[in-house]
Motif scaffolding. Structure first.
Motif, PDB file in Angstrom:
ATOM      1  N   GLY A 162      -0.483 -30.485 -50.991  1.00 22.97           N
ATOM      2  CA  GLY A 162       0.793 -30.888 -50.387  1.00 22.97           C
ATOM      3  C   GLY A 162       1.403 -32.082 -51.099  1.00 22.97           C
ATOM      4  O   GLY A 162       2.618 -32.132 -51.337  1.00 22.97           O
ATOM      5  N   LYS A 163       0.563 -33.061 -51.463  1.00 23.33           N
ATOM      6  CA  LYS A 163       1.066 -34.226 -52.193  1.00 23.33           C
ATOM      7  C   LYS A 163       1.594 -33.833 -53.569  1.00 23.33           C
ATOM      8  O   LYS A 163       2.600 -34.368 -54.039  1.00 23.33           O
ATOM      9  CB  LYS A 163      -0.047 -35.265 -52.332  1.00 23.33           C
ATOM     10  N   GLU A 164       0.903 -32.896 -54.212  1.00 23.70           N
ATOM     11  CA  GLU A 164       1.378 -32.442 -55.525  1.00 23.70           C
ATOM     12  C   GLU A 164       2.721 -31.731 -55.411  1.00 23.70           C
ATOM     13  O   GLU A 164       3.572 -31.851 -56.304  1.00 23.70           O
ATOM     14  CB  GLU A 164       0.329 -31.533 -56.159  1.00 23.70           C
ATOM     15  N   LYS A 165       2.909 -30.982 -54.318  1.00 20.11           N
ATOM     16  CA  LYS A 165       4.219 -30.359 -54.104  1.00 20.11           C
ATOM     17  C   LYS A 165       5.293 -31.428 -53.928  1.00 20.11           C
ATOM     18  O   LYS A 165       6.410 -31.305 -54.449  1.00 20.11           O
ATOM     19  CB  LYS A 165       4.166 -29.448 -52.883  1.00 20.11           C
ATOM     20  N   GLU A 166       4.964 -32.483 -53.164  1.00 22.74           N
ATOM     21  CA  GLU A 166       5.919 -33.576 -52.993  1.00 22.74           C
ATOM     22  C   GLU A 166       6.230 -34.233 -54.335  1.00 22.74           C
ATOM     23  O   GLU A 166       7.386 -34.572 -54.633  1.00 22.74           O
ATOM     24  CB  GLU A 166       5.352 -34.600 -52.020  1.00 22.74           C
ATOM     25  N   ARG A 167       5.181 -34.421 -55.155  1.00 21.41           N
ATOM     26  CA  ARG A 167       5.401 -35.041 -56.469  1.00 21.41           C
ATOM     27  C   ARG A 167       6.295 -34.172 -57.348  1.00 21.41           C
ATOM     28  O   ARG A 167       7.204 -34.666 -58.012  1.00 21.41           O
ATOM     29  CB  ARG A 167       4.060 -35.280 -57.162  1.00 21.41           C
ATOM     30  N   ARG A 168       6.028 -32.846 -57.324  1.00 16.45           N
ATOM     31  CA  ARG A 168       6.874 -31.947 -58.122  1.00 16.45           C
ATOM     32  C   ARG A 168       8.309 -31.949 -57.608  1.00 16.45           C
ATOM     33  O   ARG A 168       9.260 -31.845 -58.402  1.00 16.45           O
ATOM     34  CB  ARG A 168       6.296 -30.537 -58.098  1.00 16.45           C
ATOM     35  N   ALA A 169       8.466 -32.053 -56.284  1.00 16.35           N
ATOM     36  CA  ALA A 169       9.822 -32.103 -55.728  1.00 16.35           C
ATOM     37  C   ALA A 169      10.552 -33.362 -56.213  1.00 16.35           C
ATOM     38  O   ALA A 169      11.742 -33.309 -56.575  1.00 16.35           O
ATOM     39  CB  ALA A 169       9.763 -32.067 -54.202  1.00 16.35           C
ATOM     40  N   GLN A 170       9.850 -34.485 -56.225  1.00 19.68           N
ATOM     41  CA  GLN A 170      10.467 -35.721 -56.728  1.00 19.68           C
ATOM     42  C   GLN A 170      10.742 -35.631 -58.223  1.00 19.68           C
ATOM     43  O   GLN A 170      11.752 -36.143 -58.715  1.00 19.68           O
ATOM     44  CB  GLN A 170       9.556 -36.917 -56.418  1.00 19.68           C
ATOM     45  N   GLU A 171       9.825 -34.983 -58.929  1.00 18.75           N
ATOM     46  CA  GLU A 171      10.035 -34.783 -60.369  1.00 18.75           C
ATOM     47  C   GLU A 171      11.277 -33.938 -60.623  1.00 18.75           C
ATOM     48  O   GLU A 171      12.082 -34.245 -61.517  1.00 18.75           O
ATOM     49  CB  GLU A 171       8.798 -34.110 -60.966  1.00 18.75           C
ATOM     50  N   GLN A 172      11.442 -32.866 -59.820  1.00 14.31           N
ATOM     51  CA  GLN A 172      12.636 -32.028 -59.950  1.00 14.31           C
ATOM     52  C   GLN A 172      13.891 -32.801 -59.560  1.00 14.31           C
ATOM     53  O   GLN A 172      14.947 -32.655 -60.185  1.00 14.31           O
ATOM     54  CB  GLN A 172      12.485 -30.774 -59.082  1.00 14.31           C
ATOM     55  N   ALA A 173      13.764 -33.639 -58.496  1.00 11.32           N
ATOM     56  CA  ALA A 173      14.917 -34.441 -58.077  1.00 11.32           C
ATOM     57  C   ALA A 173      15.327 -35.409 -59.179  1.00 11.32           C
ATOM     58  O   ALA A 173      16.527 -35.609 -59.445  1.00 11.32           O
ATOM     59  CB  ALA A 173      14.574 -35.203 -56.795  1.00 11.32           C
ATOM     60  N   ALA A 174      14.332 -36.011 -59.836  1.00 10.53           N
ATOM     61  CA  ALA A 174      14.651 -36.920 -60.941  1.00 10.53           C
ATOM     62  C   ALA A 174      15.318 -36.169 -62.090  1.00 10.53           C
ATOM     63  O   ALA A 174      16.282 -36.652 -62.697  1.00 10.53           O
ATOM     64  CB  ALA A 174      13.376 -37.616 -61.425  1.00 10.53           C
ATOM     65  N   GLU A 175      14.810 -34.957 -62.396  1.00  7.44           N
ATOM     66  CA  GLU A 175      15.406 -34.148 -63.460  1.00  7.44           C
ATOM     67  C   GLU A 175      16.839 -33.756 -63.110  1.00  7.44           C
ATOM     68  O   GLU A 175      17.745 -33.819 -63.957  1.00  7.44           O
ATOM     69  CB  GLU A 175      14.544 -32.912 -63.701  1.00  7.44           C
ATOM     70  N   ASP A 176      17.046 -33.346 -61.842  1.00  8.63           N
ATOM     71  CA  ASP A 176      18.402 -32.975 -61.402  1.00  8.63           C
ATOM     72  C   ASP A 176      19.337 -34.175 -61.494  1.00  8.63           C
ATOM     73  O   ASP A 176      20.518 -34.035 -61.885  1.00  8.63           O
ATOM     74  CB  ASP A 176      18.355 -32.450 -59.969  1.00  8.63           C
ATOM     75  N   ALA A 177      18.817 -35.356 -61.101  1.00  5.53           N
ATOM     76  CA  ALA A 177      19.665 -36.556 -61.178  1.00  5.53           C
ATOM     77  C   ALA A 177      20.036 -36.876 -62.620  1.00  5.53           C
ATOM     78  O   ALA A 177      21.181 -37.245 -62.913  1.00  5.53           O
ATOM     79  CB  ALA A 177      18.929 -37.739 -60.538  1.00  5.53           C
ATOM     80  N   ARG A 178      19.052 -36.738 -63.535  1.00 13.79           N
ATOM     81  CA  ARG A 178      19.363 -36.979 -64.946  1.00 13.79           C
ATOM     82  C   ARG A 178      20.409 -35.992 -65.461  1.00 13.79           C
ATOM     83  O   ARG A 178      21.315 -36.364 -66.216  1.00 13.79           O
ATOM     84  CB  ARG A 178      18.082 -36.894 -65.778  1.00 13.79           C
ATOM     85  N   GLU A 179      20.249 -34.705 -65.077  1.00 13.33           N
ATOM     86  CA  GLU A 179      21.226 -33.709 -65.507  1.00 13.33           C
ATOM     87  C   GLU A 179      22.611 -34.008 -64.934  1.00 13.33           C
ATOM     88  O   GLU A 179      23.628 -33.862 -65.632  1.00 13.33           O
ATOM     89  CB  GLU A 179      20.766 -32.321 -65.072  1.00 13.33           C
ATOM     90  N   GLU A 180      22.657 -34.417 -63.655  1.00  8.63           N
ATOM     91  CA  GLU A 180      23.951 -34.742 -63.043  1.00  8.63           C
ATOM     92  C   GLU A 180      24.586 -35.945 -63.735  1.00  8.63           C
ATOM     93  O   GLU A 180      25.806 -35.959 -63.995  1.00  8.63           O
ATOM     94  CB  GLU A 180      23.759 -35.011 -61.551  1.00  8.63           C
ATOM     95  N   ALA A 181      23.769 -36.973 -64.027  1.00  9.45           N
ATOM     96  CA  ALA A 181      24.311 -38.131 -64.732  1.00  9.45           C
ATOM     97  C   ALA A 181      24.807 -37.745 -66.120  1.00  9.45           C
ATOM     98  O   ALA A 181      25.864 -38.207 -66.570  1.00  9.45           O
ATOM     99  CB  ALA A 181      23.233 -39.219 -64.831  1.00  9.45           C
ATOM    100  N   SER A 182      24.055 -36.881 -66.805  1.00 11.89           N
ATOM    101  CA  SER A 182      24.477 -36.432 -68.130  1.00 11.89           C
ATOM    102  C   SER A 182      25.764 -35.625 -68.044  1.00 11.89           C
ATOM    103  O   SER A 182      26.666 -35.782 -68.891  1.00 11.89           O
ATOM    104  CB  SER A 182      23.360 -35.597 -68.749  1.00 11.89           C
ATOM    105  N   GLU A 183      25.849 -34.756 -67.019  1.00 14.58           N
ATOM    106  CA  GLU A 183      27.070 -33.967 -66.841  1.00 14.58           C
ATOM    107  C   GLU A 183      28.265 -34.868 -66.557  1.00 14.58           C
ATOM    108  O   GLU A 183      29.375 -34.672 -67.103  1.00 14.58           O
ATOM    109  CB  GLU A 183      26.861 -32.969 -65.708  1.00 14.58           C
ATOM    110  N   ALA A 184      28.063 -35.870 -65.685  1.00 19.39           N
ATOM    111  CA  ALA A 184      29.155 -36.802 -65.380  1.00 19.39           C
ATOM    112  C   ALA A 184      29.576 -37.575 -66.629  1.00 19.39           C
ATOM    113  O   ALA A 184      30.771 -37.771 -66.881  1.00 19.39           O
ATOM    114  CB  ALA A 184      28.716 -37.760 -64.271  1.00 19.39           C
ATOM    115  N   GLN A 185      28.612 -38.010 -67.422  1.00 23.82           N
ATOM    116  CA  GLN A 185      28.927 -38.734 -68.653  1.00 23.82           C
ATOM    117  C   GLN A 185      29.686 -37.844 -69.632  1.00 23.82           C
ATOM    118  O   GLN A 185      30.605 -38.306 -70.318  1.00 23.82           O
ATOM    119  CB  GLN A 185      27.636 -39.252 -69.291  1.00 23.82           C
ATOM    120  N   ALA A 186      29.301 -36.544 -69.691  1.00 24.68           N
ATOM    121  CA  ALA A 186      30.009 -35.617 -70.570  1.00 24.68           C
ATOM    122  C   ALA A 186      31.468 -35.470 -70.130  1.00 24.68           C
ATOM    123  O   ALA A 186      32.387 -35.429 -70.972  1.00 24.68           O
ATOM    124  CB  ALA A 186      29.307 -34.268 -70.571  1.00 24.68           C
TER     125      ALA A 186
END
Length: 482
Positions: free
Chosen positions: A377-401
Motif C-alpha cells: 500500500g505504501k509503494e502504491k502511495e509512493r508511485r501515486a506521488q511519483e506520478q503526481a510529480a511527473e504530471d506536475a512537471r509536464e504541466e509546468a513544461s506545457e505552461a512554459q511552452a
C-alpha cells in the motif's frame, strides 16, 4: 449506357498502357513537341513561381514560417502534357496502298486517340490533385493565422494565467517529491521490520521443528515397541493354538495306539485259540504256526503295555506344553496395556507439537502477509506521488511552452502578417486552379466523346488479336498432346 461503355474502354486502356505506348512509334516526336508547347502555354500569370524571389527575401528578413505553411509546387506550369484539341484526321489510303500500310495507319490512329484520352485524363487528375493540396494548405494557414491572432489578442491574459499555472505546478511537483521521499522512508522502515520479523519467525520455526522432530521420534519408537509387543503376543497366541491342537491330537494318537495294540493282541489270541481247537494234520506246520503266534502274542502284549505306559506320559507332556503356552500368552499380554498407554501419551505429545508448529508457522505467515500488504500500500502511495510529480512537471513544461509561444508571437507580428498575405495569395491561386480544373474537366469530356469511336475500334482490334493468339496457342497445345 454511353458512360458505361467509356468506363469499360478506360479500364481496358489502363490495363494495356505498356502495349499502347509502343504501338505508334512514328508519333513519338509529335507527342514530345505537344508536351513542350503545353509547358509554355499553360503557365498562368501570378503563380508561386513568379513570387519566389520576393518570398526568399521575406524569409531572409523574418522568422521561419512553419513547414506546413510553405507552398507546395503547384500551378499549371508543373504539368508536362498538352491536351490535343482535335483528333488527327484519318489518313486516306493512297492509291495502290498495301494492306500492311492500311493496318499500320489504323493502329497509329488508334494509339494516338488513346494517348490523347490518357493525356486529357492525366491533366485533369493532376489539376484536381493540386487543387486539393491548395485546399489543405489554405486550411492549415487559416488555423495557424486564427491561432496567432487569438494569442496576440489575449497575450497578457495568457502570460498571467500560464505563469500562475506553471508556478502552481512547480510547487505541486515539489510537494509531491517531498511526500514521495517521506513515504519511501516509511517503506524502508517497514521492510527492515519485515526482515527482522522473518528472522525471528525463522528461529522460532527451527526451535519448534526440532521439538516436533523429537516428539515424532519418540512416537515412532513407541509405535515400534508396541508393534514388537503385539508381534510377541501374536506369536504366543499362535503357539497356544498349536499346543492345544498338539495336545488334542497327541492324546488321541496315544489312545489310538493303545486301542490298536489291544485289538491286535485280541486278534492274535483268537487265532491262537483257533489253532489250538483245530490242530492241523501237518504237525510240523502246526507247531511252527503255534510258536509264531506265541511270539507275536508276546510282542503284542509288550506293545500294549508300552502304549498304556506312554498314554499318561504323553498326556502330561502335552498338558505341560499347553500350560507353558498359556503362560507365555499371559506374559505377553501383561505389558500391552502399559505400552498402549505410553503410546497414547507420546502420540498426544507429538500431535500437540505438530499443532504448535503449524499454528506458529501460520501465525508467522499471516503477520508477514499483513506487513507485506502494508508495504505494498505504501509503494502504491509512493508511485501515486511519483506520478503526481511527473504530471506536475509536464504541466509546468506545457505552461512554459505556451508562454514561450505567446512571447514569440507577440515579439514577431510580422510573421502573422506574412501568413495572412500568404493566405490571400493562396486563396487567389485556389480560385484560378478551380477554374482550370473545370476547364480540364470539360476538355476531358470533349476528348472522350470525340475519340470514343477510334478508341473502341483500336481496343477491339487489340482484344481480337489477343483472343486469336490465345486460340492459336490452345490449338497448338491440343495438337501436341494428341
Amino acid at each position: 449506357m454511353v458512360d458505361d461503355f467509356d468506363t469499360k474502354i478506360d479500364d481496358m486502356e489502363n490495363e494495356q498502357d505498356g502495349v499502347l505506348e509502343g504501338a505508334a512509334d512514328v508519333d513519338a516526336l509529335a507527342s514530345d513537341s505537344a508536351a513542350a508547347a503545353a509547358n509554355e502555354v499553360d503557365a498562368p500569370e501570378g503563380t508561386a513561381a513568379a513570387d519566389a524571389p520576393e518570398d526568399a527575401g521575406a524569409a531572409a528578413d523574418s522568422p521561419r514560417i512553419p513547414e506546413f505553411l510553405q507552398h507546395p509546387a503547384t500551378g499549371a506550369a508543373s504539368r508536362t502534357s498538352q491536351v490535343v484539341d482535335e483528333e488527327p484526321a484519318p489518313t486516306e489510303e493512297a492509291p495502290g496502298a498495301s494492306p500492311v500500310e492500311a493496318v499500320g495507319s489504323f493502329f497509329s490512329e488508334g494509339a494516338a486517340a488513346v494517348r490523347e484520352m490518357s493525356a486529357a485524363r492525366k491533366a485533369h487528375a493532376e489539376a484536381r490533385e493540386q487543387l486539393e493540396q491548395l485546399d489543405a494548405t489554405i486550411a492549415d494557414e487559416e488555423a495557424e493565422l486564427a491561432h496567432r491572432r487569438e494569442v496576440a489578442a489575449n497575450y497578457h491574459a495568457i502570460i498571467s494565467s500560464e505563469t500562475a499555472r506553471r508556478d502552481g505546478a512547480t510547487k505541486a511537483g515539489q510537494a509531491a517529491e517531498a511526500e514521495q521521499a517521506r513515504i519511501q522512508g516509511e517503506i524502508d522502515a517497514l521492510k527492515e521490520r519485515l526482515q527482522q520479523m522473518k528472522d525471528a519467525d525463522s528461529q522460532t520455526e527451527k526451535r519448534l521443528k526440532a521439538a516436533l522432530d523429537a516428539a515424532e521420534a519418540r512416537e515412532a519408537s513407541s509405535r515400534e515397541n508396541g508393534a514388537r509387543l503385539q508381534r510377541r503376543l501374536d506369536d504366543a497366541k499362535r503357539n497356544l493354538e498349536k499346543a492345544e491342537e498338539d495336545q488334542k491330537n497327541g492324546v488321541a494318537a496315544a489312545q489310538a495306539a493303545v486301542e490298536s495294540a489291544e485289538s491286535r493282541l485280541a486278534m492274535l489270541h483268537d487265532e491262537y485259540a483257533e489253532v489250538q481247537r483245530n490242530p492241523s494234520a501237518n504237525s510240523a506246520a502246526y507247531s511252527v504256526r503255534a510258536d509264531e503266534l506265541q511270539t507275536e502274542i508276546s510282542d503284542a502284549a509288550h506293545e500294549l503295555q508300552s502304549a498304556r505306559d506312554d498314554l499318561p506320559r504323553i498326556t502330561q507332556e502335552l498338558e505341560d506344553a499347553l500350560a507353558h503356552a498359556r503362560k507365555a500368552v499371559s506374559e505377553a499380554e501383561k505389558p500391552m496395556d502399559d505400552a498402549k498407554q505410553a503410546f497414547r501419551e507420546v502420540s498426544s505429545a507429538a500431535d500437540e507439537a505438530r499443532n504448535t508448529y503449524r499454528e506458529a508457522k501460520d501465525d508467522a505467515t499471516e503477520r508477514q502477509r499483513k506487513l507485506k500488504e502494508e508495504i505494498s500500500g505504501k509503494e502504491k502511495e509512493r508511485r501515486a506521488q511519483e506520478q503526481a510529480a511527473e504530471d506536475a512537471r509536464e504541466e509546468a513544461s506545457e505552461a512554459q511552452a505556451l508562454i514561450d509561444e505567446a512571447n514569440d508571437i507577440h515579439a514577431h507580428p510580422e510573421v502573422t502578417e506574412t501568413i495572412a498575405a500568404r493566405l490571400e495569395a493562396d486563396r487567389a491561386e485556389r480560385e484560378e486552379q478551380a477554374v482550370e480544373v473545370e476547364q480540364l474537366a470539360s476538355t476531358e469530356k470533349a476528348v472522350r466523346e470525340r475519340t470514343r469511336g477510334s478508341r473502341a475500334r483500336f481496343i477491339g482490334a487489340i482484344v481480337g488479336i489477343v483472343v486469336l493468339v490465345v486460340a492459336v496457342f490452345a490449338l497448338v497445345i491440343v495438337f501436341m498432346n494428341r
